[in-house]
Design a protein around this motif. Structure first.
Motif, PDB file in Angstrom:
ATOM      1  N   TYR A 123       0.855  -1.135  -0.073  1.00  0.00           N
ATOM      2  CA  TYR A 123       0.171  -0.018   0.046  1.00  0.00           C
ATOM      3  C   TYR A 123       0.785   1.239   0.086  1.00  0.00           C
ATOM      4  O   TYR A 123       0.679   2.220  -0.651  1.00  0.00           O
ATOM      5  CB  TYR A 123      -0.790   0.156   1.428  1.00  0.00           C
ATOM      6  CG  TYR A 123      -1.788   1.453   1.257  1.00  0.00           C
ATOM      7  CD1 TYR A 123      -2.732   1.491   0.422  1.00  0.00           C
ATOM      8  CD2 TYR A 123      -1.391   2.313   2.360  1.00  0.00           C
ATOM      9  CE1 TYR A 123      -3.492   2.803   0.312  1.00  0.00           C
ATOM     10  CE2 TYR A 123      -2.152   3.426   2.229  1.00  0.00           C
ATOM     11  CZ  TYR A 123      -3.144   3.868   1.517  1.00  0.00           C
ATOM     12  OH  TYR A 123      -4.000   4.805   1.533  1.00  0.00           O
ATOM     13  N   MET A 124       1.885   1.301   0.866  1.00  0.00           N
ATOM     14  CA  MET A 124       2.807   2.646   0.962  1.00  0.00           C
ATOM     15  C   MET A 124       3.467   2.533  -0.362  1.00  0.00           C
ATOM     16  O   MET A 124       3.603   3.930  -0.963  1.00  0.00           O
ATOM     17  CB  MET A 124       3.815   2.424   1.847  1.00  0.00           C
ATOM     18  CG  MET A 124       3.272   2.486   3.363  1.00  0.00           C
ATOM     19  SD  MET A 124       4.283   2.760   4.733  1.00  0.00           S
ATOM     20  CE  MET A 124       5.299   1.260   4.830  1.00  0.00           C
ATOM     21  N   GLU A 130       6.684   7.616  -7.258  1.00  0.00           N
ATOM     22  CA  GLU A 130       7.350   6.470  -7.901  1.00  0.00           C
ATOM     23  C   GLU A 130       8.093   6.058  -6.456  1.00  0.00           C
ATOM     24  O   GLU A 130       8.603   4.792  -6.503  1.00  0.00           O
ATOM     25  CB  GLU A 130       8.259   7.033  -8.715  1.00  0.00           C
ATOM     26  CG  GLU A 130       9.070   8.229  -8.611  1.00  0.00           C
ATOM     27  CD  GLU A 130       9.756   8.619  -9.701  1.00  0.00           C
ATOM     28  OE1 GLU A 130      11.018   8.623  -9.578  1.00  0.00           O
ATOM     29  OE2 GLU A 130       9.296   8.988 -10.831  1.00  0.00           O
ATOM     30  N   GLU A 131       8.412   6.796  -5.590  1.00  0.00           N
ATOM     31  CA  GLU A 131       9.157   6.437  -4.448  1.00  0.00           C
ATOM     32  C   GLU A 131       8.188   5.796  -3.365  1.00  0.00           C
ATOM     33  O   GLU A 131       8.626   5.162  -2.341  1.00  0.00           O
ATOM     34  CB  GLU A 131       9.782   7.483  -3.665  1.00  0.00           C
ATOM     35  CG  GLU A 131      10.862   8.119  -4.524  1.00  0.00           C
ATOM     36  CD  GLU A 131      11.751   9.017  -3.900  1.00  0.00           C
ATOM     37  OE1 GLU A 131      11.578   9.321  -2.720  1.00  0.00           O
ATOM     38  OE2 GLU A 131      12.717   9.727  -4.716  1.00  0.00           O
ATOM     39  N   GLY A 132       6.990   6.179  -3.378  1.00  0.00           N
ATOM     40  CA  GLY A 132       6.052   5.620  -2.486  1.00  0.00           C
ATOM     41  C   GLY A 132       6.228   6.672  -1.106  1.00  0.00           C
ATOM     42  O   GLY A 132       6.570   7.642  -1.101  1.00  0.00           O
ATOM     43  N   LEU A 133       5.125   6.470  -0.217  1.00  0.00           N
ATOM     44  CA  LEU A 133       5.022   7.266   0.849  1.00  0.00           C
ATOM     45  C   LEU A 133       5.170   6.396   2.128  1.00  0.00           C
ATOM     46  O   LEU A 133       4.331   5.468   2.494  1.00  0.00           O
ATOM     47  CB  LEU A 133       3.383   7.892   0.945  1.00  0.00           C
ATOM     48  CG  LEU A 133       3.315   8.702   2.299  1.00  0.00           C
ATOM     49  CD1 LEU A 133       3.987   9.887   2.075  1.00  0.00           C
ATOM     50  CD2 LEU A 133       1.816   9.016   2.225  1.00  0.00           C
ATOM     51  N   ASP A 134       6.027   6.620   3.163  1.00  0.00           N
ATOM     52  CA  ASP A 134       6.475   5.902   4.277  1.00  0.00           C
ATOM     53  C   ASP A 134       5.443   6.473   5.403  1.00  0.00           C
ATOM     54  O   ASP A 134       5.620   7.759   5.817  1.00  0.00           O
ATOM     55  CB  ASP A 134       7.889   5.976   4.729  1.00  0.00           C
ATOM     56  CG  ASP A 134       8.253   5.133   5.608  1.00  0.00           C
ATOM     57  OD1 ASP A 134       7.126   4.323   6.426  1.00  0.00           O
ATOM     58  OD2 ASP A 134       9.295   4.837   6.312  1.00  0.00           O
ATOM     59  N   LEU A 135       4.198   5.862   5.514  1.00  0.00           N
ATOM     60  CA  LEU A 135       3.423   6.285   6.563  1.00  0.00           C
ATOM     61  C   LEU A 135       4.071   5.923   8.040  1.00  0.00           C
ATOM     62  O   LEU A 135       3.120   6.490   8.881  1.00  0.00           O
ATOM     63  CB  LEU A 135       1.924   5.308   6.214  1.00  0.00           C
ATOM     64  CG  LEU A 135       1.437   5.671   5.049  1.00  0.00           C
ATOM     65  CD1 LEU A 135       0.308   4.626   5.029  1.00  0.00           C
ATOM     66  CD2 LEU A 135       1.014   6.844   4.986  1.00  0.00           C
ATOM     67  N   THR A 136       4.877   5.390   8.279  1.00  0.00           N
ATOM     68  CA  THR A 136       5.315   4.851   9.518  1.00  0.00           C
ATOM     69  C   THR A 136       6.301   5.915   9.921  1.00  0.00           C
ATOM     70  O   THR A 136       6.803   6.081  11.232  1.00  0.00           O
ATOM     71  CB  THR A 136       6.233   3.705   9.572  1.00  0.00           C
ATOM     72  OG1 THR A 136       7.315   3.738   8.945  1.00  0.00           O
ATOM     73  CG2 THR A 136       5.199   2.306   9.350  1.00  0.00           C
ATOM     74  N   GLN A 137       6.894   7.015   9.510  1.00  0.00           N
ATOM     75  CA  GLN A 137       7.840   8.024   9.717  1.00  0.00           C
ATOM     76  C   GLN A 137       7.321   9.032  10.993  1.00  0.00           C
ATOM     77  O   GLN A 137       7.795   9.027  11.810  1.00  0.00           O
ATOM     78  CB  GLN A 137       8.142   8.825   8.576  1.00  0.00           C
ATOM     79  CG  GLN A 137       8.946   8.060   7.670  1.00  0.00           C
ATOM     80  CD  GLN A 137      10.334   7.709   8.361  1.00  0.00           C
ATOM     81  OE1 GLN A 137      10.881   8.269   9.104  1.00  0.00           O
ATOM     82  NE2 GLN A 137      10.931   6.312   8.083  1.00  0.00           N
TER      83      GLN A 137
END
Length: 195
Positions: A123-124, A130-137
């Motif tokens: 999902y991330m 293109e790099e995605g999104l890090d939701l855990t940051q």
């Protein structure tokens, strides 16, 4: 008393401090399921007798059925609460859990954690370009973009966005972007120095 084994599983989770994950109680779960099976078999035998005219067994059958439902709710609550805690651990520690926590998990829970981890990663990658999104940051909104950190163990070279490479050695202190070092803080490599 009927249902005590299943209730004890729930009590143990309730006693666990701060949402920590206690060891998986396979034996307690097995005993609760055995008790449920015994109640079901006794009910089946009494139902056939009640059909033949023994109406005095109806209340006993209803009581056992209520015990079965209570045990079922307790067992499901135990398993579901453990899954919620494991899901929260993924957000707290990242994709790699410490071995002390994995030791407390059943094989099926480890498998569920790995599937959840892969699903979240997919999902991330699908959102945020293109790099995605890090939701855990940034689990909590940051007060500042840079923080001072101390390295708790030798980690090696660490590259930040501008291409600068920093050597993370034990007891060294650095002023780094928060979002680049949050994961290392959760893994126990860095420690946030509060002034």
């Amino acid at each position: 008393m009927a249902g005590e084994r299943a209730v004890e599983l729930v009590r143990e989770l309730h006693r666990a401090a701060g949402g920590s994950l206690p060891p998986f109680r396979a034996e307690g779960l097995r005993q609760a399921l055995e008790e449920m099976r015994a109640l079901y078999e006794r009910n089946q035998a009494d139902v056939s007798e009640a059909k033949s005219g023994r109406t005095d067994l109806i209340f006993l059958i209803r009581f056992r059925h209520c015990c079965l439902l209570r045990n079922q709710r307790c067992v499901l609550a135990y398993l579901y609460d453990r899954l919620l805690r494991i899901r929260a651990l993924r957000w707290e520690y990242g994709s790699v859990l410490p071995s002390t926590i994995q030791f407390h998990m059943a094989a099926e829970e480890v498998e569920w954690f790995n599937r959840y981890k892969k699903s979240l990663a997919t999902y991330m990658r699908s959102v945020g370009g293109e790099e995605g999104l890090d939701l855990t940051q940034d689990i909590k909104p940051p007060k500042s973009l840079y923080i001072e950190v101390r390295c708790l163990r030798d980690y090696g070279e660490f590259e930040i966005d501008d291409g600068t490479t920093i050597l993370l050695k034990k007891n060294s202190q650095h002023f780094l972007p928060r979002w680049k070092c949050e994961q290392l803080i959760r893994q126990g490599v860095l420690e946030h120095i509060l002034s």
